[in-house]
Write a protein that holds these residues in place. Sequence first.
Motif, short mmCIF file in Angstrom:
data_model
loop_
_atom_site.label_atom_id
_atom_site.label_comp_id
_atom_site.label_asym_id
_atom_site.label_seq_id
_atom_site.Cartn_x
_atom_site.Cartn_y
_atom_site.Cartn_z
N GLU A 387 0.84 -1.21 0.00
CA GLU A 387 0.00 0.00 0.00
C GLU A 387 0.87 1.26 0.00
OE1 GLU A 387 -3.17 2.53 -0.06
OE2 GLU A 387 -3.17 0.36 -0.37
N ALA A 388 1.99 1.22 0.76
CA ALA A 388 2.91 2.36 0.79
C ALA A 388 3.53 2.60 -0.59
CB ALA A 388 3.99 2.12 1.83
N LYS A 389 3.88 1.52 -1.27
CA LYS A 389 4.46 1.64 -2.61
C LYS A 389 3.43 2.19 -3.59
CE LYS A 389 8.57 -0.47 -2.00
NZ LYS A 389 9.90 0.12 -2.28
N GLN A 390 2.22 1.66 -3.52
CA GLN A 390 1.18 2.05 -4.48
C GLN A 390 0.74 3.51 -4.28
OE1 GLN A 390 1.65 -0.53 -6.70
NE2 GLN A 390 -0.52 -0.14 -7.14
N SER A 391 0.86 3.99 -3.06
CA SER A 391 0.39 5.35 -2.79
C SER A 391 1.51 6.40 -2.90
CB SER A 391 -0.24 5.42 -1.40
OG SER A 391 0.67 4.99 -0.41
N GLY A 392 2.64 6.03 -3.51
CA GLY A 392 3.63 7.04 -3.81
C GLY A 392 5.03 6.79 -3.29
N ARG A 393 5.24 5.73 -2.48
CA ARG A 393 6.56 5.41 -1.90
C ARG A 393 7.01 6.47 -0.90
NH1 ARG A 393 6.79 3.05 -7.00
NH2 ARG A 393 7.60 0.91 -7.00
N ASP A 394 8.16 6.22 -0.27
CA ASP A 394 8.72 7.11 0.74
C ASP A 394 7.70 7.43 1.83
OD1 ASP A 394 10.48 8.77 2.09
OD2 ASP A 394 10.07 10.51 0.84
N ARG A 395 7.10 6.37 2.36
CA ARG A 395 6.11 6.54 3.43
C ARG A 395 5.95 5.24 4.21
NH1 ARG A 395 1.55 8.89 0.16
NH2 ARG A 395 3.40 9.64 -0.96
N SER A 396 5.30 5.35 5.37
CA SER A 396 5.05 4.19 6.23
C SER A 396 3.55 3.99 6.36
CB SER A 396 5.66 4.39 7.63
OG SER A 396 7.04 4.70 7.53
N VAL A 397 3.12 2.73 6.30
CA VAL A 397 1.70 2.40 6.39
C VAL A 397 1.50 1.30 7.42
CG1 VAL A 397 -0.30 1.45 5.17
CG2 VAL A 397 1.22 3.07 4.00
N ILE A 398 0.50 1.49 8.29
CA ILE A 398 0.15 0.50 9.32
C ILE A 398 -0.96 -0.40 8.81
CG2 ILE A 398 -0.76 0.18 11.65
CD1 ILE A 398 0.42 2.90 12.37
N PHE A 399 -0.76 -1.70 8.95
CA PHE A 399 -1.82 -2.63 8.60
C PHE A 399 -2.92 -2.52 9.64
CE2 PHE A 399 -3.97 -6.74 8.76
CZ PHE A 399 -4.27 -6.94 7.42
N ASP A 400 -4.14 -2.23 9.20
CA ASP A 400 -5.27 -2.00 10.11
C ASP A 400 -6.01 -3.31 10.33
OD1 ASP A 400 -7.19 -0.91 11.68
OD2 ASP A 400 -8.29 0.05 10.06
N ASN A 401 -5.77 -3.93 11.48
CA ASN A 401 -6.43 -5.20 11.77
C ASN A 401 -6.73 -5.25 13.26
OD1 ASN A 401 -7.43 -7.85 11.40
ND2 ASN A 401 -5.48 -8.68 12.09
N ILE A 402 -7.91 -4.85 13.68
CA ILE A 402 -8.27 -4.80 15.10
C ILE A 402 -8.86 -6.15 15.51
CG2 ILE A 402 -9.73 -3.68 16.82
CD1 ILE A 402 -9.72 -1.20 15.02
N ALA A 403 -8.31 -6.71 16.55
CA ALA A 403 -8.80 -8.01 17.03
C ALA A 403 -8.74 -8.04 18.55
CB ALA A 403 -7.95 -9.14 16.47
N ASP A 404 -9.66 -8.79 19.15
CA ASP A 404 -9.65 -8.95 20.60
C ASP A 404 -8.43 -9.77 21.01
OD1 ASP A 404 -13.23 -9.42 20.65
OD2 ASP A 404 -12.05 -7.58 20.89
#
Length: 542
Positions: A387-404
Amino acid sequence: MDTLKYQQLIYKQMLEKFKTWSEQEFITEREIYSFLHNLKGTAGTIGLDDFSQIANEKLYLLDETSNNKWIKTEWKAFLSTLIEGIHFYQTNADPMNEDTQLAIPNHTLNQELILVIDDDIIFISYIKRVLEKNGYTVVIAYNEKRGLELIYELKPAIVFLDIMLPDGNGFSILETLKKIKKDRMFVTIISANDCKANHVKAYELGALDFIPKPIDEKILISYVTNRLAFKKELEHSIIIDELTQVYNRKFLESQFEYLIQQYNRNQTPFSVVILDLDYFKKVNDTYGHLVGDEVLKGFAALVMELKREQDIFCRYGGEEFVMLLPQTSVQDAYSLIEIIRQAMVNKDFTANGVNFNVTFSAGLIEANACLLHPKKMLEKADQALYEAKQSGRDRSVIFDNIADVVTKKVNIKIIVIDDVFIIRNMVANYFKNWTINENYEIEVMEFSNGLNFLNSNWYEPNSKYIILLDGLMPKMDGIEVLKKIREKHTSNEVIVSMLTGRKGNEHVVEALKNGANDYIVKPFNITDVSNRIQNLINRMFM
């Protein structure tokens, strides 16, 4: 002084041996040889140098394979100096405490495990005490069969191995180990039979060293310290990426498993980050692979400078790196990665007089109970990286996965098997109120005899067990109960500590031969036993 206890045991053992022989019509030359062989190594190790010297001189006069019969007057005359000497030592030695319990010191022990395989119970008890006093964790085996079992189960760092064993010899153990992967295990022969042929054979079969008995305490400690330091240095060279000098993929896998174990025990958070250099192929195509290598080294050096000491940074492959961040939420991990990313943006590289910059993209994920597998976590972090690469590179992206997050404690069952109600009740009640760590769930069970224990539904696969087993009970002897336990369960899941009030060493030897991990002599101090069990839990289960 610790050695006095073992000297007293030597006196008792010799007196018992001479008494037994005196009641026999004759003994064989082989029996005398075996007795003197053990005495030579053990006596010298614990300070009875004159006994060791006498035994050594006598050995040259005997044939270890001979079955020649020696009557009482013959062997008493042959061993007269030893017989006279033992009475002198008994008369002049300080009185000893009869309690020969070998308690593990209550302090933080070293990570590495040391295994001693020897049929001389006094020698191995003394070596165990010396090493434990200096912070090492030691297990002992009396024969070849049990020694090999513990090697397979516990994977010790150092194995001290005697040549002469009741059911075989040290060389056959070396031959077996030569056929299996030893995980950089150091095997060292310790023997009183230190002839040239034995040295050559030991080294040919893969032993690291050959130490003759008797062995000095200071030399033993220095040897162990030296070899463990060398082992650490060797392992370090195996887990480092040659180009970037950061950890490699092999080390990443082992640390990943460790963090997962920590999470399972006490829900300690950790985060995973995949970092990938942007347009790295273009760097290689434009400036060449040598410059590309310099970029990789420069990036690795930058990360090592800015990361925290506890963070684990590894080269995963090519221009891709992985960082494990112990005790770190994904938001805190994100803040750190952003600092590193901005520093990388401002870092200049040079090729052919031209300055250029390289950036990286990162994908992050935090451990949780529903996503607790290295491959799955890396897959999710890789999705965030994509996702970071596809949205322009040179950035950090957190995988959004909320679980108990499900709390999971380590379940440890302490089982007390003793026919004496007072002992059983006192020990069980103590451990029922035992609090060593909020992440351990302690359950106590008690049985008055071995049959009731074996016929119960005591075992559950997801638990760990410490069994305090009395050696002498009605209906079924403790050794028989031990044998039944070891038919189905290894030391990785069930630790057995024998309780004994018997005099002499033969019952201790029998327990060790049949798979006991430890022995406790009655009467014992419950606090010492508590410390001992806590150390066993930390070393063998955690």
